[in-house]
Scaffold this motif. Sequence first.
Motif, PDB file in Angstrom:
ATOM      1  N   GLU A   9      25.166 -14.035   5.349  1.00  0.00           N
ATOM      2  CA  GLU A   9      23.904 -13.502   4.840  1.00  0.00           C
ATOM      3  C   GLU A   9      22.834 -14.583   4.792  1.00  0.00           C
ATOM      4  O   GLU A   9      21.668 -14.334   5.118  1.00  0.00           O
ATOM      5  CB  GLU A   9      24.130 -12.915   3.445  1.00  0.00           C
ATOM      6  CG  GLU A   9      22.910 -12.266   2.828  1.00  0.00           C
ATOM      7  CD  GLU A   9      22.408 -11.080   3.636  1.00  0.00           C
ATOM      8  OE1 GLU A   9      21.173 -10.883   3.698  1.00  0.00           O
ATOM      9  OE2 GLU A   9      23.250 -10.368   4.223  1.00  0.00           O
ATOM     10  N   ARG A  69      23.423 -11.836  -2.371  1.00  0.00           N
ATOM     11  CA  ARG A  69      23.499 -11.175  -1.066  1.00  0.00           C
ATOM     12  C   ARG A  69      22.724  -9.866  -1.043  1.00  0.00           C
ATOM     13  O   ARG A  69      22.089  -9.526  -0.048  1.00  0.00           O
ATOM     14  CB  ARG A  69      24.961 -10.929  -0.701  1.00  0.00           C
ATOM     15  CG  ARG A  69      25.710 -12.194  -0.312  1.00  0.00           C
ATOM     16  CD  ARG A  69      27.015 -11.908   0.400  1.00  0.00           C
ATOM     17  NE  ARG A  69      27.980 -11.221  -0.428  1.00  0.00           N
ATOM     18  CZ  ARG A  69      28.398  -9.986  -0.217  1.00  0.00           C
ATOM     19  NH1 ARG A  69      27.900  -9.277   0.794  1.00  0.00           N
ATOM     20  NH2 ARG A  69      29.305  -9.435  -1.013  1.00  0.00           N
ATOM     21  N   SER A 126      19.127 -10.746  -0.801  1.00  0.00           N
ATOM     22  CA  SER A 126      18.851 -11.239   0.556  1.00  0.00           C
ATOM     23  C   SER A 126      18.747 -10.081   1.546  1.00  0.00           C
ATOM     24  O   SER A 126      17.872 -10.071   2.427  1.00  0.00           O
ATOM     25  CB  SER A 126      19.956 -12.205   0.984  1.00  0.00           C
ATOM     26  OG  SER A 126      20.007 -13.320   0.133  1.00  0.00           O
ATOM     27  N   ALA A 127      19.627  -9.109   1.416  1.00  0.00           N
ATOM     28  CA  ALA A 127      19.568  -7.950   2.318  1.00  0.00           C
ATOM     29  C   ALA A 127      18.254  -7.182   2.150  1.00  0.00           C
ATOM     30  O   ALA A 127      17.643  -6.737   3.137  1.00  0.00           O
ATOM     31  CB  ALA A 127      20.762  -7.033   2.040  1.00  0.00           C
TER      32      ALA A 127
END
Length: 483
Positions: free
Chosen positions: A164, A309, A312-313
């Motif tokens: 990621e 994560r 971040s996505a």
Amino acid sequence: MEFLGTTQVASYCGRRKGCLLPDLAPTSTTKDTYQSYCLPGYRYPNSWRPSLLHKVVLVPDSTDKEFNSTGRPPTVLPALRSSLHARYSTRDWHHAHMVQLKGSEASRYCAGRLNADSMRLMQNKDQLTYLMQEDSRRSLGERITNIDFWRSELIYELECLLKETQALETAKQRLECAADALQGPLKTALECLYHREMRKGIDLVHDDVEKNLIKEVDAFKDCQEILTKLAQNISQQLGINRDAQHALEQDLSDKNTACFIDEKCFNLNNTSNSINFYHGVEKTDGTVSDPETWAKFSEDNIRCSQHARANSAKLREEAEVRLESKSEEIWNHFISTNLAFNNRIAEVADAKNKLQAQLGKVLQEIFQTEDTIMLLERAIKAKEYPLKVAQTRLEGRTRRPNIELCCDAPQLQLITEVYTTDDTLQTLKRRLQEARDTLQMLILNKSNLEHEISVKANSFFIDKKCMDMRKVFPCTPRLIGYT
């Protein structure tokens, strides 16, 4: 006691001058010349001897005048009268014999009970020790299983986080590249507006071209601001991702170490070579967590990584949407100017030349620093042997016997030499560390300069390419960050 006498025919009871052994002269050599040394609490060898119940009566020397004139000895010798009254009776002898037997029997019975109890105690303690050791081994095995479980969880989460983070860095690079790609068209639009203000006469009109140029400037600025702000948000998220990655890696490293130690302890047995006594280790408690907080720590690290994560996505999705929408928006606006690109190329070329000149100076300084480090290492190596000699001399002089162990001038000189040489070594080592730190700083500056040169070369290439694309608008892949 019975009164005993002698027979009438025992003519040998009288004393003859030649048949008796001569009296031994009393010797006191041992007692007078040697005084035995006993440890504190030690009893003298004769202190355990029981006192005699009878006294030995010395037979005085008799002369021939003591015998009767007839030559017959008396019924009881006068010298033995006192000893007859000191002898034991048969009853005393039997009583002493029974006491001895009963005492021996009681001692034997107590010894038998002690031996049986000792054997039973040793068997119980052996069984208890074996069970405790097996319980400890089983606990270690369960602990290793728990560590392996959390290690697998941490490894899986770390791999996902690294993927990621890599994807987010790619998105950030795409945003930065897209923002840089818009700099040329923006300058071109502003330059065109500036030149169009120099129009004169009837040509100085507010036509559709000027309206479109104004729209392009606003669209480029708005797009750059949005992409730059999104890139900054991604940079902050990358910092959070790196913190979570560091926490996972540290936790994983600690668990690897703990697993190695527990496996080593699990494999230990009573015949291992590495076992030893460590007195008092059971009294020191250096633990900082319990099983609940230990598991919660790893669970919190994983949860923090999962949260990073997820953010971040979201940022990647937002960056992808922004890039697509802005690239489609600015695709409808196209203009370029040769003057803006010429200024930009000149600026980039000048910065690149300065960086390259500075890089050459830094490289020269790196070479000189490396030579200094090599000389310092040689100097340190050369000082180790004198220190060994001085310390060996001091160590050898410690074996001087008795009064010869004197704090003389050589001893003081050797101590001074050791301290001085050791201080010299420490000074050289500090200077060596400073030189190494300086070398690392120069290498970091070199890396930064090379990075800046590559950035300037890329900007120069982009600007040059945009100059060649004067009549062609940048393609969609460039606008969405793919270079």
